[in-house]
Design an enzyme around this catalytic site. Structure first.
Site, mmCIF file in Angstrom:
data_model
loop_
_atom_site.group_PDB
_atom_site.id
_atom_site.type_symbol
_atom_site.label_atom_id
_atom_site.label_comp_id
_atom_site.label_asym_id
_atom_site.label_seq_id
_atom_site.Cartn_x
_atom_site.Cartn_y
_atom_site.Cartn_z
ATOM 1 N N ALA A 81 4.541 -3.514 4.217
ATOM 2 C CA ALA A 81 3.901 -4.703 4.787
ATOM 3 C C ALA A 81 2.392 -4.664 4.554
ATOM 4 O O ALA A 81 1.782 -5.669 4.155
ATOM 5 C CB ALA A 81 4.209 -4.808 6.279
ATOM 6 N N TYR A 82 1.802 -3.505 4.797
ATOM 7 C CA TYR A 82 0.362 -3.345 4.577
ATOM 8 C C TYR A 82 0.028 -3.484 3.089
ATOM 9 O O TYR A 82 -0.945 -4.159 2.718
ATOM 10 C CB TYR A 82 -0.071 -1.972 5.095
ATOM 11 C CG TYR A 82 -1.558 -1.706 5.025
ATOM 12 C CD1 TYR A 82 -2.438 -2.312 5.918
ATOM 13 C CD2 TYR A 82 -2.083 -0.821 4.085
ATOM 14 C CE1 TYR A 82 -3.800 -2.053 5.875
ATOM 15 C CE2 TYR A 82 -3.434 -0.557 4.032
ATOM 16 C CZ TYR A 82 -4.289 -1.176 4.926
ATOM 17 O OH TYR A 82 -5.637 -0.915 4.869
ATOM 18 N N SER A 83 0.842 -2.871 2.234
ATOM 19 C CA SER A 83 0.592 -2.946 0.793
ATOM 20 C C SER A 83 0.679 -4.381 0.286
ATOM 21 O O SER A 83 -0.142 -4.815 -0.523
ATOM 22 C CB SER A 83 1.608 -2.073 0.033
ATOM 23 O OG SER A 83 1.436 -0.709 0.349
#
Length: 272
Positions: free
Chosen positions: A147-149
């Site tokens: 999700a962060y990536s």
């Protein structure tokens, strides 16, 4: 009398944000230090060079209210600096959709909203937009950090397109790509892994291995002051780079040089 340069900084209460706010204010800048967290550090209130603001980048009305407050004090900004961001840990097959949406709302769309609304103040000074991306955005995505990536890869594309558009208006857009730094995000990562492991159906063993790796991440994490100094350089250089990579993790860089199948095998072995 020399007029102070003025910057709006988003995410001012976190580790990287507070280090940047302190450095800029001590270097003669006036910082409109905004954060969703209404608990403002005491020294912000005591500094003549810092104006604390509460702003939620997921809420257009909140951003517009901050714009009104800043516009009442100045007709221009020399910089808008985006430091706010959140992390969510978990498998992309298990993370609830609202959790992924929240990451995108803050890490990507929050930047989009703020820049749209504050452009008139930047135009007056032909100011600069500083966007805190991540070394992650240069790399293929690691498991359980998807999700962060996704948010940071999208933020890179947004930043590149915006840079090329705003160059015709005399506004520079600069990316900062830090490696591991001591921040509120890294402090919370351990609990996020614990929660993800507890909630997981398919990946409890793998998340446990990821959790065991975190102490080494903390050990390698650098002083946020390094990021603050690079942001100040990006603001003051007569010919700034389009991006600044800061203290990238060597092991992640080496892993990303491998063919994808080899890297996949390494991840499988590390995570059991």
């Amino acid at each position: 009398m020399k007029v102070k340069k003025q910057a709006l900084l988003i995410g001012a209460s976190g580790g990287l944000g507070s280090a940047t706010t302190d450095l800029l204010s001590n270097s003669g800048w006036h910082v409109f230090a905004s954060d969703i967290n209404p608990s403002i550090p005491d020294h912000y209130k005591q500094s003549a060079n810092i104006t604390p603001l509460v702003m939620d980048v997921t809420d257009t009305e909140s951003i517009q209210e901050a714009f009104k407050q800043i516009s009442a004090r100045t007709t221009s900004l020399d910089a808008v600096i985006h430091v706010a961001g959140i992390l969510r840990v978990g498998s992309l097959i298990e993370l609830p959709v609202p959790e992924v949406e929240k990451v995108l709302q803050i890490n990507l769309l929050g930047v989009y909203r703020v820049n749209q609304i504050f452009l008139p103040l930047l135009l007056h000074q032909k100011g600069r937009v500083i966007i805190l991306s991540s070394e992650i955005a240069r790399q293929s995505a690691a498991p359980f950090n998807g999700a962060y990536s996704i948010s940071k890869h999208a933020l890179e594309a947004y930043s590149d397109s915006l840079r090329r558009e705003l160059s015709s208006l005399g506004i520079k857009v600069i990316k900062i790509q830090p490696g591991p730094f001591k921040s509120d995000m890294t402090k919370k990562a351990e609990q996020m892994f614990i929660d993800a492991q507890k909630d997981s159906i398919y990946f409890r063993k793998e998340l446990s291995k990821g959790l065991s790796y975190l102490p080494r991440v903390y050990k390698k994490a650098h002083d946020p002051a390094l990021v603050a100094r690079r942001i100040l350089k990006a603001l003051t250089s007569s010919s700034p780079r389009t991006k600044y990579l800061i203290k990238a993790d060597p092991s992640r860089m080496l892993l990303d040089l491998l063919p994808a199948k080899w890297a996949d095998t390494v991840y499988r072995k590390v995570l059991g």
